[in-house]
Design a protein around this motif. Structure first.
Motif, PDB file in Angstrom:
ATOM      1  N   ALA A 475      11.270 -46.689  21.024  1.00 17.28           N
ATOM      2  CA  ALA A 475      12.186 -47.727  21.504  1.00 17.28           C
ATOM      3  C   ALA A 475      13.072 -47.195  22.623  1.00 17.28           C
ATOM      4  CB  ALA A 475      13.031 -48.241  20.342  1.00 17.28           C
ATOM      5  N   ASP A 476      13.419 -45.911  22.580  1.00 20.00           N
ATOM      6  CA  ASP A 476      14.280 -45.304  23.607  1.00 20.00           C
ATOM      7  C   ASP A 476      13.485 -44.715  24.762  1.00 20.00           C
ATOM      8  OD1 ASP A 476      16.524 -45.906  22.052  1.00 20.00           O
ATOM      9  OD2 ASP A 476      16.348 -44.023  20.932  1.00 20.00           O
ATOM     10  N   ARG A 477      12.165 -44.629  24.619  1.00 23.88           N
ATOM     11  CA  ARG A 477      11.333 -44.014  25.657  1.00 23.88           C
ATOM     12  C   ARG A 477      10.014 -44.782  25.734  1.00 23.88           C
ATOM     13  NH1 ARG A 477       8.285 -38.966  25.919  1.00 23.88           N
ATOM     14  NH2 ARG A 477       8.660 -37.922  27.901  1.00 23.88           N
ATOM     15  N   PRO A 478      10.032 -45.998  26.294  1.00 24.31           N
ATOM     16  CA  PRO A 478       8.854 -46.883  26.232  1.00 24.31           C
ATOM     17  C   PRO A 478       7.841 -46.575  27.326  1.00 24.31           C
ATOM     18  CG  PRO A 478      10.631 -47.988  27.358  1.00 24.31           C
ATOM     19  CD  PRO A 478      11.179 -46.649  26.952  1.00 24.31           C
ATOM     20  N   TRP A 479       6.672 -47.228  27.183  1.00 28.80           N
ATOM     21  CA  TRP A 479       5.728 -47.250  28.299  1.00 28.80           C
ATOM     22  C   TRP A 479       6.404 -47.975  29.462  1.00 28.80           C
ATOM     23  CZ3 TRP A 479       1.515 -44.439  27.253  1.00 28.80           C
ATOM     24  CH2 TRP A 479       0.994 -44.395  25.963  1.00 28.80           C
ATOM     25  N   VAL A 480       6.151 -47.501  30.689  1.00 29.36           N
ATOM     26  CA  VAL A 480       6.716 -48.156  31.872  1.00 29.36           C
ATOM     27  C   VAL A 480       5.587 -48.397  32.879  1.00 29.36           C
ATOM     28  CG1 VAL A 480       8.512 -48.144  33.636  1.00 29.36           C
ATOM     29  CG2 VAL A 480       8.874 -46.905  31.485  1.00 29.36           C
ATOM     30  N   PRO A 481       4.828 -49.480  32.721  1.00 26.53           N
ATOM     31  CA  PRO A 481       3.750 -49.771  33.671  1.00 26.53           C
ATOM     32  C   PRO A 481       4.300 -50.316  34.985  1.00 26.53           C
ATOM     33  CG  PRO A 481       3.908 -51.526  32.052  1.00 26.53           C
ATOM     34  CD  PRO A 481       4.893 -50.472  31.630  1.00 26.53           C
ATOM     35  N   LEU A 482       3.668 -49.953  36.079  1.00 31.38           N
ATOM     36  CA  LEU A 482       3.969 -50.507  37.390  1.00 31.38           C
ATOM     37  C   LEU A 482       2.885 -51.513  37.744  1.00 31.38           C
ATOM     38  CD1 LEU A 482       5.460 -50.582  40.144  1.00 31.38           C
ATOM     39  CD2 LEU A 482       3.926 -48.733  40.884  1.00 31.38           C
ATOM     40  N   ILE A 483       3.250 -52.775  37.933  1.00 30.65           N
ATOM     41  CA  ILE A 483       2.304 -53.816  38.318  1.00 30.65           C
ATOM     42  C   ILE A 483       2.498 -54.103  39.798  1.00 30.65           C
ATOM     43  CG2 ILE A 483       1.602 -56.209  37.983  1.00 30.65           C
ATOM     44  CD1 ILE A 483       2.500 -56.019  35.108  1.00 30.65           C
ATOM     45  N   LEU A 484       1.481 -53.822  40.593  1.00 35.15           N
ATOM     46  CA  LEU A 484       1.535 -54.065  42.034  1.00 35.15           C
ATOM     47  C   LEU A 484       0.479 -55.102  42.385  1.00 35.15           C
ATOM     48  CD1 LEU A 484       2.437 -53.562  44.924  1.00 35.15           C
ATOM     49  CD2 LEU A 484       0.953 -51.530  44.984  1.00 35.15           C
ATOM     50  N   ASP A 485       0.929 -56.323  42.663  1.00 39.69           N
ATOM     51  CA  ASP A 485       0.017 -57.395  43.066  1.00 39.69           C
ATOM     52  C   ASP A 485      -0.184 -57.340  44.574  1.00 39.69           C
ATOM     53  OD1 ASP A 485      -1.592 -59.579  42.986  1.00 39.69           O
ATOM     54  OD2 ASP A 485      -0.050 -61.013  42.388  1.00 39.69           O
ATOM     55  N   GLU A 486      -1.349 -57.821  45.038  1.00 42.54           N
ATOM     56  CA  GLU A 486      -1.676 -57.786  46.471  1.00 42.54           C
ATOM     57  C   GLU A 486      -1.350 -56.411  47.052  1.00 42.54           C
ATOM     58  OE1 GLU A 486      -3.342 -59.950  47.937  1.00 42.54           O
ATOM     59  OE2 GLU A 486      -3.226 -61.658  46.569  1.00 42.54           O
ATOM     60  N   ALA A 487      -2.000 -55.394  46.478  1.00 42.66           N
ATOM     61  CA  ALA A 487      -1.681 -54.002  46.811  1.00 42.66           C
ATOM     62  C   ALA A 487      -1.853 -53.703  48.286  1.00 42.66           C
ATOM     63  CB  ALA A 487      -2.559 -53.072  45.976  1.00 42.66           C
ATOM     64  N   SER A 488      -2.775 -54.375  48.967  1.00 36.21           N
ATOM     65  CA  SER A 488      -3.004 -54.071  50.378  1.00 36.21           C
ATOM     66  C   SER A 488      -1.809 -54.423  51.250  1.00 36.21           C
ATOM     67  CB  SER A 488      -4.252 -54.807  50.872  1.00 36.21           C
ATOM     68  OG  SER A 488      -4.082 -56.212  50.752  1.00 36.21           O
ATOM     69  N   LYS A 489      -0.900 -55.288  50.754  1.00 36.74           N
ATOM     70  CA  LYS A 489       0.304 -55.614  51.523  1.00 36.74           C
ATOM     71  C   LYS A 489       1.187 -54.391  51.705  1.00 36.74           C
ATOM     72  CE  LYS A 489      -0.542 -60.088  51.785  1.00 36.74           C
ATOM     73  NZ  LYS A 489      -0.826 -60.760  53.078  1.00 36.74           N
ATOM     74  N   LEU A 490       1.080 -53.418  50.798  1.00 34.39           N
ATOM     75  CA  LEU A 490       1.835 -52.170  50.930  1.00 34.39           C
ATOM     76  C   LEU A 490       0.941 -50.985  51.261  1.00 34.39           C
ATOM     77  CD1 LEU A 490       4.385 -52.353  47.967  1.00 34.39           C
ATOM     78  CD2 LEU A 490       4.742 -52.982  50.352  1.00 34.39           C
ATOM     79  N   LEU A 491      -0.334 -51.022  50.838  1.00 34.33           N
ATOM     80  CA  LEU A 491      -1.212 -49.863  50.998  1.00 34.33           C
ATOM     81  C   LEU A 491      -2.254 -50.040  52.093  1.00 34.33           C
ATOM     82  CD1 LEU A 491      -1.935 -49.162  47.211  1.00 34.33           C
ATOM     83  CD2 LEU A 491      -0.272 -47.999  48.665  1.00 34.33           C
ATOM     84  N   GLY A 492      -2.417 -51.247  52.628  1.00 32.65           N
ATOM     85  CA  GLY A 492      -3.454 -51.517  53.617  1.00 32.65           C
ATOM     86  C   GLY A 492      -3.202 -50.836  54.950  1.00 32.65           C
ATOM     87  N   GLU A 493      -4.240 -50.865  55.795  1.00 28.78           N
ATOM     88  CA  GLU A 493      -4.181 -50.132  57.066  1.00 28.78           C
ATOM     89  C   GLU A 493      -3.037 -50.600  57.960  1.00 28.78           C
ATOM     90  OE1 GLU A 493      -8.469 -48.838  58.417  1.00 28.78           O
ATOM     91  OE2 GLU A 493      -8.499 -50.944  57.798  1.00 28.78           O
ATOM     92  N   ASN A 494      -2.694 -51.888  57.926  1.00 32.74           N
ATOM     93  CA  ASN A 494      -1.662 -52.422  58.811  1.00 32.74           C
ATOM     94  C   ASN A 494      -0.333 -52.650  58.101  1.00 32.74           C
ATOM     95  OD1 ASN A 494      -3.544 -52.561  60.974  1.00 32.74           O
ATOM     96  ND2 ASN A 494      -4.340 -54.502  60.139  1.00 32.74           N
TER      97      ASN A 494
END
Length: 756
Positions: A475-494
């Motif tokens: 309860a004090d140390r939970p899973w912390v998933p990162l959900i990144l939708d439309e990943a190419s908007k941050l990781l894409g070539e442009n």
């Protein structure tokens, strides 16, 4: 009754009469011989000599085969040569005792057994033993019930004769065209029917004594007007017997309307798509109304070559590729194929409740039904490896947002603190409502990544300080998933923030699994260029995590290598609609066929799992299942109150150096606010860069490509190459190897690991 049935009954009766005479001859001769006068005794002796010599020659196989075959009851002479010989000998002894010794001689032979200790008693005992052996040898013939020939039905005056039965027609044709002794194709080779049904009949063919069965499929095909490949033979107990099966309708393996028949005729034919394969364990599939079978590679193949689904649908003559399912197995020589009458996924399945999102003991949750009827599952955590990354790929309208919503809800109901990054904006309000922190839009989404990265660094330092080997959520140390939708908007070539976003996702993909911080990426395409051009992200997330492939761009399959368990599962083959074919000619009186979208249809599996076609639970909005009073936050992060400030600061080392030169203060998750100290030499810079991505628990080596090292250290290419060479020689770093071969350009911290 047919002629061959009557003949068989007559032969059996004759055999039984001869057997009775053979058993009775010695005793009868012993009783009658004393009463013969001299003339009769001489005649009997001459007759016995001729008959006895013949039977002895028969027993010793000295009679010519042509002579035997021309004699009546020749098959009985051959079959009972041993008991006939014994009866001949004992009859001769009885004839000699009675004719030469008179009544006294006959009494000594036949009654001497009553006085065993004497020589006559011993001779009598031996004679009776031989006499008794004959009926023992003929016991099967003697015990056979007498065959009663049914009297033919007599038609009453004015009434037609009853038609012959199906079995009678079969036997009549056989007797007329096959076994007929005058003009039959295989004379004397009789048929006995064993089983009879509308689909097939079976029987046993018996040849005359001394001959082999040589009836051919071509002969039977001509007589019964069925294709010759519908007829099969199997060996009997001896060469004079064979079993026959005649199919009256096409057998499954020859009927292209069946899975087995279509496979043999088209897919597995010489030059066909799956040449050299065959099907086993063919079963009806009530879930699809069709059939399912196991594909097995033949002896000429080392493994199955996974076919393209469109090619397989064409080879099987299936008009809709959604009615063919190919599922690879872990055994490279086997796979499953389903040929469906209807796809059970078309009607979909309503979300049954959050219980399907509760992981089992190995961390698997259910995303929806599979085409096989089994639930489609992905793994969100592993008992040994920790949190599992997830990738969701699919074009707009394929159901990508609905899939993310289900995964987010699974984390929510299991007590995870969700960090949500949505560069498009508020495209999924339900996920935003579940999240501990949400960043909407490109800049704010990058801020969410920064907050998550600080948490990652804090847990790296904490694990090193406390010596933690396996992450255990609480309860004090939970899973912390990162959900990144439309990943190419941050990781894409442009993408404007590509460099920093790639740096963060790389760290998460490499380190997050063992720290309870999985990465969940969603994008339209999964090419390397869409993932920051970073091989570490591709290898750790794409190949090392759960994968959900919805309908994709037609070029997707040519730009990525799917994991092995997804062989044959091409998301580009999923059509936009289940149906939508229109008639060639427009009929204004007929309503148009409106397409029904394949929303949520995908291929899904975790590493090592069984990938198959599935469809997400139908869940328009997860909001009713959200517990708004229990939105979990990562309470173990001491900087949580400053998260909005940290979201505005770059985490790139080069940007931190610039800020330090300006006298700025930087945040370090493990020790609070301190001055950042840049590495003092080129070697230190490379070693520090490798340490940043190293496994804090030391369980595995994380390898980094030199292009990424260049980006992290800002070093010139020549300086980088020279420094890498020095570090290799001093064994402070080593090159990555796979299967005994060096992987070009990838380096890991420390000396090369030694294999046991």
């Amino acid at each position: 009754m047919s002629s061959n049935t009557t003949a068989a009954a007559r032969t059996q009766s004759t055999e039984r009469v001869i057997a009775i005479a053979t058993c009775a001859a010695p005793v009868t001769t012993g009783v009658l011989a004393p009463f013969l006068n001299d003339s009769a005794a001489l005649t009997a002796a001459i007759a016995y000599g001729g008959a006895g010599g013949f039977l002895v020659a028969n027993y010793l196989n000295r009679l010519p085969a042509r002579l035997i075959n021309q004699m009546p009851a020749s098959d009985i002479l051959r079959a009972h040569e041993s008991p006939l010989f014994i009866s001949t000998v004992t009859t001769g002894v009885a004839l000699a005792a009675g004719a030469l010794g008179g009544p006294d001689g006959a009494d000594v032979l036949m009654a001497g057994i009553l006085n065993p200790p004497t020589i006559p008693g011993i001779i009598s005992l031996g004679w009776w033993s031989a006499v008794a052996l004959v009926p023992i040898k003929l016991r099967k013939v003697l015990s056979r019930k007498k065959h009663h020939t049914a009297a033919p039905a007599v038609a009453q005056p004015g009434m037609p004769a009853p038609p012959p039965t199906d079995a009678e027609r079969i036997l009549q044709r056989w007797a007329q065209h096959v076994s007929n002794p005058h003009n039959g194709a295989h004379r004397g080779q009789e048929l006995v029917i064993r089983t009879l049904s509308p689909a097939r009949w079976t029987g046993t063919i018996t040849a005359p004594i001394g001959q082999s069965v040589n009836v051919t499929a071509e002969t039977v095909s001509s007589v019964y007007q069925v294709p010759s490949d519908w007829i099969t033979f199997t060996d009997g107990a001896h060469t004079g017997e064979r079993h026959i099966t005649v199919n009256r309708v096409a057998p499954p393996e020859l009927d292209p309307a069946t899975l087995q028949g279509a496979w043999k005729k088209w897919a597995a034919r010489k030059g066909g798509l799956m040449q050299g394969t065959h099907l086993e364990d063919v079963q009806d599939d009530p879930n699809t109304g069709g059939q399912v079978a196991r594909i097995v590679a033949g002896e000429t193949l080392d493994r199955l070559t996974h076919p393209d689904r469109m090619d397989l649908a064409g080879a099987m003559r299936v008009t809709n590729p959604l009615l063919i399912s190919y599922e690879p197995c872990q055994n490279p020589r086997e796979a499953f194929i389903r040929k469906m009458e209807h796809n059970p996924l078309q009607k979909g399945a309503e979300f049954p409740g959050v219980h399907v999102l509760k992981p089992n003991e190995n961390g698997y949750i259910q995303l929806g039904p599979g085409v096989s009827g089994f639930p489609a599952r992905i793994q969100i955590w592993d008992p040994a490896l920790g949190a599992q990354h997830v990738i969701v790929a699919g074009v707009t309208g394929s159901g990508k947002g609905g899939t993310l919503q289900l995964i987010a809800l699974a984390h929510h109901v299991n007590g995870s603190a969700i960090i949500n990054a949505d560069p498009k904006g508020s495209s999924n309000p339900a996920i935003e409502a579940m999240a501990a922190y949400s960043g909407l839009g490109p800049d704010e989404a990058l801020g969410a990544l920064r907050v998550w990265y600080h948490g990652l660094q804090y847990r790296v330092a904490e694990s090193a300080r406390l010596g933690m080997k396996n992450f255990k959520p609480s309860a004090d140390r939970p899973w912390v998933p990162l959900i990144l939708d439309e990943a190419s908007k941050l990781l894409g070539e442009n993408a404007a923030h590509r460099k920093e976003a790639t740096y963060i996702i790389n760290a998460g993909a490499t380190l997050g699994r063992s720290l309870g911080m999985p990465v969940i990426l969603a994008n339209q395409l999964m090419q390397l260029a869409q993932l920051g051009g970073d091989a570490a992200i591709r290898d750790n997330v794409f190949y090392g995590g759960s994968l959900i492939l919805l309908r994709s761009d037609s070029q997707q399959k040519h730009l990525i290598d799917l994991p092995e368990n997804f062989a044959g599962c091409n998301p580009a083959d999923i059509p936009p609609a289940w149906s939508g074919e229109r008639d060639m000619v427009y009929d204004p009186t007929k309503p148009l066929n409106d397409p029904e979208r394949t929303f949520g249809l995908a291929f899904a599996a975790s590493p090592g799992g069984h990938a198959e076609m599935m469809r997400n639970w139908i869940l328009e909005d997860a909001t009713p299942y959200i517990d708004h009073d229990n939105i979990v936050i990562p309470s173990d992060w001491p900087f949580w109150e400053d998260r909005h400030e940290l979201a505005t600061r770059s985490v790139l080392p080069a940007d931190q150096e610039d800020e330090d030169e300006d006298g700025g203060m930087l945040f370090s998750a493990d020790i609070g606010l301190t001055l950042a100290k840049p590495p003092s030499s080129a070697e230190d810079k490379i070693l520090d860069a490798l340490k940043d991505v190293a496994d804090p628990l030391g369980l595995e080596v994380n390898y980094v490509h030199k292009s990424q090292i260049t980006a992290l250290t800002k070093m010139k290419t020549s300086t980088l190459e020279n420094t890498l060479t020095k570090l290799l020689m001093s064994e402070q770093i080593h090159r990555q190897t796979k299967n005994g071969k060096e992987v070009r350009g990838y380096y890991g911290l420390g000396p090369a690991p030694q294999n046991d």
